[in-house]
Design an enzyme around this catalytic site. Sequence first.
Site, PDB file in Angstrom:
ATOM      1  N   GLU A 107     -43.886  -6.147  35.053  1.00  0.00           N
ATOM      2  CA  GLU A 107     -43.292  -6.776  33.882  1.00  0.00           C
ATOM      3  C   GLU A 107     -41.798  -7.034  34.085  1.00  0.00           C
ATOM      4  OE1 GLU A 107     -46.670  -4.053  32.454  1.00  0.00           O
ATOM      5  OE2 GLU A 107     -45.093  -3.988  33.976  1.00  0.00           O
ATOM      6  N   CYS A 133     -45.300   0.333  30.371  1.00  0.00           N
ATOM      7  CA  CYS A 133     -44.714   1.669  30.346  1.00  0.00           C
ATOM      8  C   CYS A 133     -43.413   1.616  29.538  1.00  0.00           C
ATOM      9  CB  CYS A 133     -44.447   2.148  31.775  1.00  0.00           C
ATOM     10  SG  CYS A 133     -43.045   1.312  32.557  1.00  0.00           S
ATOM     11  N   HIS A 145     -41.225  -2.888  38.496  1.00  0.00           N
ATOM     12  CA  HIS A 145     -42.547  -2.955  37.879  1.00  0.00           C
ATOM     13  C   HIS A 145     -42.905  -4.429  37.657  1.00  0.00           C
ATOM     14  CE1 HIS A 145     -42.514   1.371  36.036  1.00  0.00           C
ATOM     15  NE2 HIS A 145     -41.970   1.341  37.246  1.00  0.00           N
ATOM     16  N   CYS A 174     -40.847  -0.918  31.014  1.00  0.00           N
ATOM     17  CA  CYS A 174     -41.216  -2.315  30.827  1.00  0.00           C
ATOM     18  C   CYS A 174     -41.168  -2.739  29.366  1.00  0.00           C
ATOM     19  CB  CYS A 174     -42.591  -2.562  31.428  1.00  0.00           C
ATOM     20  SG  CYS A 174     -42.610  -2.281  33.218  1.00  0.00           S
TER      21      CYS A 174
END
Length: 157
Positions: A56, A84, A54, A87
């Site tokens: 992040e 999310c 992801h 993250c």
Amino acid sequence: MSDDAIFLARAVALSQERMQGGFGGPFGALIVRDEKILAEGWNEVTSTLDPTAHAEVTAIRRACKAVGDFHLEGATLYTSCEPCPLCLSAAYWAHIKRIVYANTRDEAAAIGFDDAFIYDEIPKAPQDRRILMEHHPRDDARAAFAAWMAKADKVQY
């Protein structure tokens, strides 16, 4: 324009650029400390076949390498979307001080990135989660934890 607006605009631009470039979903992030960008990240889930890549997380990984430490104390995570659970957890483990985001998780859900089920799963008891979880206690596993506790030169998280 404030520093927050400048850095957040860069995170949003990354989300667009990298999504259009075929790297993954429309997510971008930066790690900033002392007004300096330590690293940038973008969603690379589909391009690297890594469900943890992801924006992040990739930004945190790159920032940690850049500073030579697994803690990013005092840093701000700027991200194009509310993190999310994966993250957010990574930000906590990295000791991020602050998170600034643009889109909300509800807006992400509206375009097919719905993490609500994960948020719902976390507080459940292990046996009540969708993923079958089985506890098989082992003496050797406990011994590994005991060895960690006794290790004189361990690096604390």
